[in-house]
Enzyme design. Sequence first.
Site, mmCIF file in Angstrom:
data_model
loop_
_atom_site.group_PDB
_atom_site.id
_atom_site.type_symbol
_atom_site.label_atom_id
_atom_site.label_comp_id
_atom_site.label_asym_id
_atom_site.label_seq_id
_atom_site.Cartn_x
_atom_site.Cartn_y
_atom_site.Cartn_z
ATOM 1 N N LYS B 213 49.969 4.817 74.546
ATOM 2 C CA LYS B 213 50.955 3.913 75.148
ATOM 3 C C LYS B 213 51.904 4.690 76.067
ATOM 4 O O LYS B 213 52.252 4.216 77.160
ATOM 5 C CB LYS B 213 51.714 3.182 74.050
ATOM 6 C CG LYS B 213 50.818 2.206 73.280
ATOM 7 C CD LYS B 213 51.414 1.773 71.945
ATOM 8 C CE LYS B 213 50.486 0.809 71.229
ATOM 9 N NZ LYS B 213 50.895 0.565 69.824
ATOM 10 N N GLY B 314 49.784 -7.519 66.568
ATOM 11 C CA GLY B 314 49.489 -8.854 66.063
ATOM 12 C C GLY B 314 48.744 -9.659 67.111
ATOM 13 O O GLY B 314 48.997 -9.513 68.309
#
Lengths: 330, 330
Positions: B213, B314
């Site tokens: 990231k 999620g």
Amino acid sequence: MRLAVIGAGAVGRSVVELAGEYGHEVVAVADSSSATVADGTDGRAGGIGVDPDAVVARKAERGIVGDADPDDALAADYDVLVEATPTTLGDAEPGFSHVTAALERDRHAVLANKGPVAERFGDLRAAVDDSDGEIRFEATVGGAIPAVSTVEDIEPGHVTAVRGVLNGTANFILTRMAAEGLDYDHVLAEAQDLGVAEADPSFDVDGTDAALKCVILANVLSFGAVDDPDAAREFTLADADVSGIRDVPGSALRLAAEDGRTVRLIGEATGETVRVAPRLVPENGTLAVSGTQNIVQIETTHAGRLNISGRGAGGPETASAVLGDVGRLE
Amino acid sequence: MRLAVIGAGAVGRSVVELAGEYGHEVVAVADSSSATVADGTDGRAGGIGVDPDAVVARKAERGIVGDADPDDALAADYDVLVEATPTTLGDAEPGFSHVTAALERDRHAVLANKGPVAERFGDLRAAVDDSDGEIRFEATVGGAIPAVSTVEDIEPGHVTAVRGVLNGTANFILTRMAAEGLDYDHVLAEAQDLGVAEADPSFDVDGTDAALKCVILANVLSFGAVDDPDAAREFTLADADVSGIRDVPGSALRLAAEDGRTVRLIGEATGETVRVAPRLVPENGTLAVSGTQNIVQIETTHAGRLNISGRGAGGPETASAVLGDVGRLE
């Protein structure tokens, strides 16, 4: 983009100073009594835009931005009008007319002035519908915090509420009251000495400023969730339920602290209600930002809660939101 | 927009389920061995897109998304390809080829797969330059947190660093270790029982996921700050200085707590460096988010520091970032 900056306070001046760094050119600047319009001769060889340093120096030394008339700036050949005059309530003039004049010429407008988007959102939407120009107003809510654009990216129909601490002056006072065990009047005087509070602090401490920001967010939620603008509910300051912090006693903060809590002036907007009031929050919780920091909490239907905190005011901070909006219009 | 969703894990399935709510139509879905392509007859009268419920049900019951071949989905008539296959390192295949195939057809691609943007950013930029299509990849960094688009709006040239807590599994483990005084192995087992950690947790606890990231953010900063892509430095995982949390002893957290601090796995990216390591942070400070929360801090030149926290992972949360990207492409 070629910018006309209307308003030469802290935000307008910072936009003039920073625009070049973001690849834009300021072609006109106006304050309430004067203006300067670029003619390629404003002190810079080959320059098309106005000379930012010269504008800021004239404002500081002579109280004017130039020798032209404000109307000349409004008539200049710009792509984006930056409306940075002081927020006014009710008819939101003269800001409202500046913005609609830009839209009538099929130009864009970026607002730092809360008045038109808080008090006349429906009229503005109608003007946008008749124009090839668009409006953006990130700088009106939470300074450097990207509240409006984040709600737009998530899409208003997927946001159930936006709440937060949206006034740095009130938050500074509550933070100092809690930390030092001092009463409101004492801390207000200190904040005024530091330049954090105005001589007349009512706009901040009575919750009006936070309420205007929440009204703007409520309009974004309400108009953004429907396809037909006529079906949207329009909010103005009159629709907000507002209590300020003048009546929060030092004893309330001490009681709260014994329970691991503190008091913050919390504003909340949904597509149906706007409310601003002092509320108990956990002392080390996300909403308990310190000093002049602001925070926005966005409640979403599919992505939980998003928290964004940062500097809620200041010339360069707010100008950076304005120039972010200009970038989104390209 | 017409979407082809490649990858039918938690994120891909959530994109299929939520796309309609955002006004988009899913015209094709593929997993690694099967596909379904809309032909107007997929169980819905008059439907143009695939039936989301039917796709999800087939995947759950039969382990396939449909009776077509994955290549059929790649060849479908979509506007945006959503790349949601698992992250792979090195050549970042097959995700990289899926994205470039879309670009070669002048279609857009939105990535939830970190591989291509972390390991082959330069190749991707070159493919974008030759295409009328664009790429977006908000979902690759911080789930529901709008890290990439906020940096883009501020403009990479005005961002000096981005740091934060970018892996929920590692953060859950550190949070529990500090709260309960337990050791790493004990809490890892608990996290595995809860489904917060994978059976093989190395990708998360060794810092690889957080590093990818940060590499992506470093590429955004590096390429975004220059006009000529050839002048930008490209980052890959090999450029990142990475330490994980396996060797953080419970005693270190106890020592930190005595000093009002705790330990977090902090990743940081600038346009020049990428670093991920356990670091001491104030216990009640902004970076000390709890459990599986993520936070991103953006350091700006003109607007101070911006903090954004929320759910970093999620299915629906990440799908919401994907669909936000699709909205930005309209």
